[in-house]
Design an enzyme around this catalytic site. Structure first.
Site, mmCIF file in Angstrom:
data_model
loop_
_atom_site.group_PDB
_atom_site.id
_atom_site.type_symbol
_atom_site.label_atom_id
_atom_site.label_comp_id
_atom_site.label_asym_id
_atom_site.label_seq_id
_atom_site.Cartn_x
_atom_site.Cartn_y
_atom_site.Cartn_z
ATOM 1 N N GLU A 189 36.397 48.591 51.712
ATOM 2 C CA GLU A 189 35.253 47.777 52.136
ATOM 3 C C GLU A 189 35.469 47.285 53.567
ATOM 4 O O GLU A 189 36.495 46.715 53.877
ATOM 5 C CB GLU A 189 35.088 46.587 51.177
ATOM 6 C CG GLU A 189 33.870 45.755 51.459
ATOM 7 C CD GLU A 189 32.625 46.612 51.662
ATOM 8 O OE1 GLU A 189 32.259 47.348 50.742
ATOM 9 O OE2 GLU A 189 32.029 46.558 52.751
ATOM 10 N N LYS A 225 41.418 52.073 56.411
ATOM 11 C CA LYS A 225 41.094 50.642 56.287
ATOM 12 C C LYS A 225 42.172 49.785 56.955
ATOM 13 O O LYS A 225 41.867 48.865 57.714
ATOM 14 C CB LYS A 225 40.940 50.285 54.801
ATOM 15 C CG LYS A 225 40.756 48.822 54.522
ATOM 16 C CD LYS A 225 39.479 48.252 55.116
ATOM 17 C CE LYS A 225 39.559 46.748 55.144
ATOM 18 N NZ LYS A 225 38.397 46.102 55.719
ATOM 19 N N CYS A 242 42.802 38.999 55.709
ATOM 20 C CA CYS A 242 43.048 40.437 55.835
ATOM 21 C C CYS A 242 43.919 40.866 57.009
ATOM 22 O O CYS A 242 44.841 41.657 56.828
ATOM 23 C CB CYS A 242 41.716 41.170 55.921
ATOM 24 S SG CYS A 242 40.773 41.004 54.407
HETATM 25 N N1 LIG Z 1 37.878 39.263 52.198
HETATM 26 C C1 LIG Z 1 37.532 40.221 53.013
HETATM 27 O O1 LIG Z 1 36.923 40.016 54.057
HETATM 28 C C2 LIG Z 1 37.872 41.647 52.689
HETATM 29 C C3 LIG Z 1 37.211 42.684 53.352
HETATM 30 C C4 LIG Z 1 37.511 43.984 53.035
HETATM 31 C C5 LIG Z 1 38.472 44.249 52.056
HETATM 32 N N2 LIG Z 1 39.122 43.237 51.432
HETATM 33 C C6 LIG Z 1 40.078 43.563 50.392
HETATM 34 O O2 LIG Z 1 39.447 43.428 49.132
HETATM 35 C C7 LIG Z 1 40.378 42.958 48.144
HETATM 36 C C8 LIG Z 1 39.855 41.690 47.499
HETATM 37 O O3 LIG Z 1 39.753 40.679 48.493
HETATM 38 P P1 LIG Z 1 38.985 39.312 48.232
HETATM 39 O O4 LIG Z 1 38.943 38.612 49.540
HETATM 40 O O5 LIG Z 1 37.730 39.592 47.502
HETATM 41 O O6 LIG Z 1 40.033 38.602 47.241
HETATM 42 P P2 LIG Z 1 39.766 37.338 46.316
HETATM 43 O O7 LIG Z 1 41.093 36.704 46.106
HETATM 44 O O8 LIG Z 1 38.628 36.529 46.867
HETATM 45 O O9 LIG Z 1 39.259 37.955 44.933
HETATM 46 C C9 LIG Z 1 40.054 38.688 44.059
HETATM 47 C C10 LIG Z 1 39.698 38.302 42.618
HETATM 48 O O10 LIG Z 1 40.358 39.193 41.725
HETATM 49 C C11 LIG Z 1 40.675 38.471 40.543
HETATM 50 N N3 LIG Z 1 41.702 39.192 39.779
HETATM 51 C C12 LIG Z 1 42.996 39.450 40.122
HETATM 52 N N4 LIG Z 1 43.607 40.183 39.181
HETATM 53 C C13 LIG Z 1 42.692 40.418 38.207
HETATM 54 C C14 LIG Z 1 42.705 41.128 36.978
HETATM 55 N N5 LIG Z 1 43.813 41.776 36.573
HETATM 56 N N6 LIG Z 1 41.603 41.141 36.230
HETATM 57 C C15 LIG Z 1 40.474 40.496 36.640
HETATM 58 N N7 LIG Z 1 40.386 39.824 37.794
HETATM 59 C C16 LIG Z 1 41.480 39.784 38.583
HETATM 60 C C17 LIG Z 1 41.138 37.130 41.064
HETATM 61 O O11 LIG Z 1 41.042 36.146 40.058
HETATM 62 C C18 LIG Z 1 40.146 36.898 42.221
HETATM 63 O O12 LIG Z 1 39.024 36.143 41.823
HETATM 64 C C19 LIG Z 1 41.693 42.785 48.871
HETATM 65 O O13 LIG Z 1 42.467 43.947 48.715
HETATM 66 C C20 LIG Z 1 41.280 42.648 50.318
HETATM 67 O O14 LIG Z 1 42.275 43.069 51.206
HETATM 68 C C21 LIG Z 1 38.814 41.940 51.710
#
Ligand SMILES: NC(=O)c1ccc[n+]([C@@H]2O[C@H](COP(=O)([O-])OP(=O)(O)OC[C@H]3O[C@@H](n4cnc5c(N)ncnc54)[C@H](O)[C@@H]3O)[C@@H](O)[C@H]2O)c1
Length: 463
Positions: free
Chosen positions: A162, A221, A277
């Site tokens: 993403e 990414k 990130c």
């Molecule tokens: N935040 C950003 O801007 C962004 C942009 C692109 C990519 N990413 C990537 O996307 C991924 C997620 O990032 P985010 O910012 O959304 O993280 P986040 O911490 O906001 O959300 C992750 C969620 O996953 C849940 N979770 C963890 N293990 C789980 C399981 N086994 N079963 C069910 N739920 C579970 C957690 O409770 C949490 O709510 C990361 O790898 C990040 O690097 C983030």
């Protein structure tokens, strides 16, 4: 395969907005977002969509329109996996805080737990999509776990990283620069890619949907974030030189940004980048390079982080130096705590590190951020430094009103570039502060000349 039901594991900053947009654009697909965190799911289901856990301009409206129709938020992970033909993994992949690779490698325990859960629950063939940002070749590990279930279920693994940026997630998802899908070159792999392309094709022009192999997609990414962060560290490195030489970093940035080979974006000097990130993904890249013995490659990218740490330290150091080498018991007002504007995300925000340095010097910090609670601020500080019980609580308070935060302060530090800070009544703020009144503009957001006319001592970055 025509997909009618999607499950997304992880209802965070990526899972929530991405799935809301897929649901809105694909009314024929049922989208269920699941998470272990019951509080977070309850917030996504809050009757008032202004209370959803992720603040992004435009998101509450999309959730309000789709939720309960074809968009669902639930803690029933097994049921959602079982029902779906396509499963997105969108869980967090933080930097490891223990064991080998501590402080650098990505912690893949949440990813592995997801894979094991999918393997255990699935009764029919599924496409598993890596949405989380992962080290290159993670799909190999996922495949190994999924293929050893013994129940004959076939899995195809796709990488679909993403690229949304927090604060602009909705427009980024609505009109992405590109969508990247990596898959296996086999016939089945290509059919899985086709199924995911068909979903995005509901609103993304086909020429913007790139098909690659899985490893290129995973690595792209990390590379994108490393390049973006590198631009920030590059201009920040020059900001310090500008301060010594009388050059103005804003003028330099404009001059080089008009070169079409360089371009104008991500050239704003600041107190440094934050967010969940950039640091994590670059460290991850550095770790991968090291693990292949590519030490020069690792050192090259690590310098981006070293520069960023230096810039944060330099900012807090300048505040202390300018305030006559002591900030003990002085009130310093922080405008902004989130790592950037238009988000309530505070992970790795520069504000946390600057506050930590100033608390160490026994300053009192008064924070105003339109989207961040005092509870969050204290949690961020406690996470960074476990001071003696309640020490952060004694030194840091948050305010619902920027004027109250600034009243009686010796200095203001601008840590987030919220637009509303430009429109404050700066004369009123000046009148209510200790004199001389200082503004340390960590985002080069304000009009320094006007503030100086009012009587402030104004310190931007790099001029
Ligand atoms: N935040 C950003 O801007 C962004 C942009 C692109 C990519 N990413 C990537 O996307 C991924 C997620 O990032 P985010 O910012 O959304 O993280 P986040 O911490 O906001 O959300 C992750 C969620 O996953 C849940 N979770 C963890 N293990 C789980 C399981 N086994 N079963 C069910 N739920 C579970 C957690 O409770 C949490 O709510 C990361 O790898 C990040 O690097 C983030």
């Amino acid at each position: 395969m025509k997909v009618t039901k999607i499950c997304c594991i992880g209802a965070g900053y990526v899972g929530g907005p991405t799935m809301a947009v897929i649901a809105q654009k694909c009314p024929h697909i049922q989208v269920t977002v699941v998470d272990l965190n019951a509080e977070r799911i309850a917030a996504w289901n809050d009757a008032d969509t202004n209370n959803i856990p992720v603040y992004e301009p435009g998101l509450a409206e999309i959730v309000a329109a789709a939720r309960g129709k074809n968009l669902f938020f639930s803690t029933e992970v097994d049921a959602a996996i079982d029902a779906a033909e396509m499963i997105f993994i969108s869980v967090n992949t933080p930097t490891k805080t223990y064991g080998k690779g501590k402080g650098m490698a990505a912690d893949l325990k949440y990813i592995e737990l997801c894979a094991r859960q999918i393997a255990r629950v699935s009764k029919d063939n599924k496409i598993v999509v890596e949405k989380s940002t992962l080290p290159v070749r993670t799909a190999e590990a996922l495949k190994s776990i999924l293929d050893h279930t013994g129940n004959g279920v076939q899995f195809q693994i796709l990488s679909n990283p993403e690229f949304l940026a927090e604060g602009t997630a909705v427009p980024d998802l609505m009109e992405p620069d590109r969508v990247l899908i990596g898959g296996d070159p086999s016939f089945e792999g290509q059919k899985a890619i086709d199924a995911l392309v068909a979903i995005y094709a509901n609103w993304v022009p086909l020429e913007k949907i790139l098909r690659t192999n899985v490893w290129s997609s995973e690595l792209s990414k990390l590379t994108a974030n490393a390049f973006l962060a590198q631009r920030i560290s590059s201009i920040n490195a020059l900001s310090e030189l500008c301060e010594k030489t009388g050059a103005d970093v804003n003028e330099v940035a404009k001059a080089i940004g008009m070169d079409s080979r360089i371009g104008p974006k991500f050239l704003k000097a600041s107190v440094g980048f934050g967010g969940s990130c950039f640091q994590k993904d670059i460290l991850n890249l550095v770790y991968i390079a090291k693990s292949y013995g590519l030490h020069e490659v690792a050192d090259y990218w690590e310098q981006v982080i070293i520069m960023n740490d230096h810039q944060k330290r330099r900012f807090s150091g300048k505040i202390v130096r300018t305030l006559y080498n002591t900030v003990a018991d002085k009130k310093i007002a922080f405008l902004g705590w989130a790592f950037k504007k238009d988000t309530n995300d505070t992970r790795e925000s520069a504000a946390i590190f600057v506050a930590d340095d100033l608390i160490y010097e026994q300053a009192n910090i008064a924070v105003y951020d339109p989207k961040v609670s005092e509870e969050r601020i204290l949690a961020d500080l406690d996470y960074l430094d476990h001071r003696a019980i309640d020490k952060n609580k004694k030194r840091v308070h948050s305010y619902y009103d920027p004027y109250a935060a600034c009243e009686g302060a010796h200095a203001i530090a601008v840590l987030t570039e919220w637009d509303e800070f430009r429109d404050l009544d700066w004369q009123r703020i000046f009148d209510s502060m200790q004199k001389p009144a200082f503004v340390f503009d960590g985002r080069n957001l304000l009009d320094g000349a006007t503030l100086k006319e009012i009587g402030f001592v104004y310190e931007g970055i790099g001029s």
